[in-house]
Enzyme design. Structure first.
Site, PDB file in Angstrom:
ATOM      1  N   SER A 102       0.726  -1.575  -0.211  1.00  0.00           N
ATOM      2  CA  SER A 102      -0.169   0.239  -0.244  1.00  0.00           C
ATOM      3  C   SER A 102       1.198   1.227  -0.023  1.00  0.00           C
ATOM      4  O   SER A 102       1.943   1.527  -1.118  1.00  0.00           O
ATOM      5  CB  SER A 102      -1.066   0.334   1.264  1.00  0.00           C
ATOM      6  OG  SER A 102      -2.162   1.126   0.918  1.00  0.00           O
ATOM      7  N   ASP A 249      -9.017  -5.840  -4.831  1.00  0.00           N
ATOM      8  CA  ASP A 249      -8.339  -5.047  -3.852  1.00  0.00           C
ATOM      9  C   ASP A 249      -9.917  -3.711  -3.778  1.00  0.00           C
ATOM     10  O   ASP A 249     -10.346  -3.001  -4.785  1.00  0.00           O
ATOM     11  CB  ASP A 249      -7.963  -4.417  -4.128  1.00  0.00           C
ATOM     12  CG  ASP A 249      -7.009  -2.989  -3.319  1.00  0.00           C
ATOM     13  OD1 ASP A 249      -7.686  -2.589  -2.377  1.00  0.00           O
ATOM     14  OD2 ASP A 249      -5.929  -3.366  -3.512  1.00  0.00           O
ATOM     15  N   HIS A 277      -7.251  -6.256  -0.541  1.00  0.00           N
ATOM     16  CA  HIS A 277      -6.165  -5.899   0.234  1.00  0.00           C
ATOM     17  C   HIS A 277      -5.135  -5.864   1.122  1.00  0.00           C
ATOM     18  O   HIS A 277      -4.314  -5.060   1.511  1.00  0.00           O
ATOM     19  CB  HIS A 277      -6.853  -3.933   0.628  1.00  0.00           C
ATOM     20  CG  HIS A 277      -5.847  -2.635   0.527  1.00  0.00           C
ATOM     21  ND1 HIS A 277      -5.041  -2.359  -0.516  1.00  0.00           N
ATOM     22  CD2 HIS A 277      -5.121  -1.942   1.197  1.00  0.00           C
ATOM     23  CE1 HIS A 277      -4.277  -1.590  -0.051  1.00  0.00           C
ATOM     24  NE2 HIS A 277      -4.844  -1.655   0.987  1.00  0.00           N
TER      25      HIS A 277
END
Length: 299
Positions: A102, A249, A277
């Protein structure tokens, strides 16, 4: 495994390593306001058993690392990249394999671009070349972040926000449950482990100096936006690169991962069906371990 406090300037960064320091080092960089323990213990131990030396750490303003006043001491992802270099320096590592998830993936890209001599390979998980506009997009506002977060996730978060405004959580259990409600929809529909997710969030709450430090959210707001879109620069990146992304995601949709892989010469993409995610199950953790071992094996 052992814990070490790394001192850099006025900062103290909590770190932990696994395995033999004589083995190739893999530095794990977590995202946004998450903590180092967001990298599953089983992944860290599995990589160490595969002949890798693993380091994970808390960003400034998260976990057990130094809490600072963001208004008086603003920073962005370039500063966080320098924090990562300081961690490598403290462990005496000249160059490492970098794995970022991320926002940590954006920091990893900056390491590859601005600190190339410290990078042996890059593994970029659930990330994008640009996170500009992601926070307005998460609020349901018009934004340049494209493709945008999934509409279902935005609706869920709006509902959760309304409930928390009407009845703010006050106890440890209520605060952990509130965070879990925000995290659970990020996990996708197939390869997820929500019980482990709850365990990690509980662990984060209990280990943190301040579990709800208000400045931690600035990581996702200002630290990413100040960097801009790295895609034009990534065309010059020559580090061996693997891009990993879940097809479900909901916050950084898989289109970002596909575009990222296409921006980096020679990059390989691994797109995991049914994964989101966060909150990987044992199947995804094993795929991550195997993929990281492969990309770190020849460089």
């Amino acid at each position: 495994m052992s814990e070490t406090i790394v001192r850099t300037g006025e900062l103290q960064l909590w770190t932990e390593d696994f395995g033999d320091p004589a083995d190739p080092t893999v530095l794990l960089i977590v995202g946004a306001d998450a903590q180092a323990v967001g990298w599953p213990d089983s992944l860290c131990h599995g990589l160490a058993a595969s002949g890798r030396h693993i380091i994970r750490y808390d960003h400034r303003n998260t976990g057990k690392s130094t809490l600072i006043d963001y208004d008086k001491n603003p920073y962005d992802c370039r500063d966080l990249a320098r924090d990562a270099v300081a961690v490598l320096d403290a462990y005496g590592v000249d160059a490492a394999h970098i794995v970022g998830g991320s926002m940590g993936g954006l920091i990893a890209q900056l390491l590859g671009l601005d600190h190339r001599e410290r990078v042996r390979s890059l593994t970029l998980c659930s990330t994008s070349s640009s996170l500009v506009g992601i926070v307005p997009a998460l609020r349901g506002e018009t934004s340049s972040f494209s493709p945008p977060p999934h509409a279902g996730y935005l609706a869920h978060m709006a509902e959760v926000a309304a409930e928390l405004t009407a009845s703010p959580p006050a106890t440890r259990e209520q605060l952990i449950e509130a965070r879990f409600r925000a995290y659970a929809p990020l996990a996708g529909s197939v390869h997820r482990d929500l019980e482990e997710c709850r365990t990690v969030l509980t662990r984060e709450y209990d280990r943190a100096t301040n579990p709800w430090h208000p400045d931690a959210s600035q990581l996702a707001i200002d630290a990413t936006a100040a960097v801009g879109d790295l895609a034009p620069r990534l065309r010059t990146l020559d580090a061996p690169t693997l891009v990993i992304h879940g097809t479900e995601d909901p916050i950084i949709p898989v289109g970002h991962g596909r575009a990222l892989a296409g921006s980096i010469p020679g990059a390989t993409g691994l797109f995991i069906e049914g994964y989101g995610h966060v909150c990987p199950d044992a199947t995804v953790i094993e795929r991550l371990r195997a993929a990281i071992v492969e990309i770190t094996g020849g460089v």
